[in-house]
Enzyme design. Sequence first.
Site: not given
Length: 420
Positions: A21-22, A25
């Site tokens: 997920h990170e 980003h």
Amino acid sequence: MEMIQVVFLTVLVFFVLVTIHEFGHFYFAKRAGILVREFAIGFGPKLFSIKRGETRYTLRLLPAGGFVRMAGDDPEIVEMQPGQTVGLRVKDGKVTRFYLDRLDERSQIVRGEIVKLDIERELFVTLDVDGDIERYDVHPQALVMTRGQETQIAPVDRQFGSVSTGKRAMAIFAGPMMNFILAFFLFALYLQMAGVAVEHPSKVFVSGTETGAPAAESGLHKGDWIKTVNGAEIGGDSNLLIEKIQASAGKPMEWVVERDGQNVTINVTPDKATGKVGLYLRPEMRQAGFFETFKFAGTTMADMTERIFQSLGKIVTLDFKLDDLGGPVRTADMTAQIAKQGLPELTSWAAVLSLYLGIFNLLPIPALDGSRLLFIGLEAVRGKPVDPNREGMVHFIGFAMLMLLMVVVTYNDILRLVKN
């Protein structure tokens, strides 16, 4: 050893879900030219930290998420003001380091009082050095050193708020997007690992046993092919096997199973009260094809997405009890229980968690990705950004409320575990 393996797999699932997920980003922020100061897994005090390039990678104490800290979107900015005495390290005519303390211990620096400074747009600093006014260009990756910490300056074109709304939206949306991609991949991997039931099976296998149940006590193992029961061939008829077990409640049965190519005779006595042996069965399986796997992953994601929104709908309409909610503790407990069932089941569960994480983060709740996308959308429509102070306050209040809810749910989860 089994417990160590279960704990490892449980931690691994959470680590992979948060990291992917990170990374979404991080990757799209870097592509947009945004300075990423920190890539963190977990919250709270740092356990491990290493800097590579412009980014510091950290592992923190509380494994309840993670974050990517971008320039212009974080509080760790060191202020330098006119009148302040600083030391400069100059290389090839440009300032590469600002020293704000312990100046007497620094060697090969230019020391003076700041007259004028711009480290965001024009990138220069003017110093009063013993009465002489000297102007220096500042390197766009210059570091500010104070109290043993270094902070890289962020020119305006490297800050989150300076790039286009489209690039910012992509940097925010990329986190949930990576969770969706991971979920699709894991559902496909699960089908490849578990296989597809044969249309006309000729075999029945043991997929697991309940701890302390007659099947486990008699020595039946996962993967055993059940060939005969009391001399009667079972073939691929699991219903026949279940009927024979129920008809022999409290009576010894002779089973012949094939294990590692050898026939093994096992005596099993079904529970007298329930007529059960505590056995999980699976039919004969075959390898799934490529298009079959692709279709399964897509349809499973669609079905699970519908179920997740149904659950979220109950929360919105307040049609739930506190025990219906689960936080990190309950999720970790469920993950550990599923990890005991085998790698295919854990893979499927990890896919569900990844899908849920992606959907949840897109909800327009303050402090979540969905809320940030909403503010970016408002900016695109209005033609100007929302007041950063107001937006920051909304996210702060939302984060505080989420943390409060997390504490309540976690407390309830711990009470449930103690009672059980």
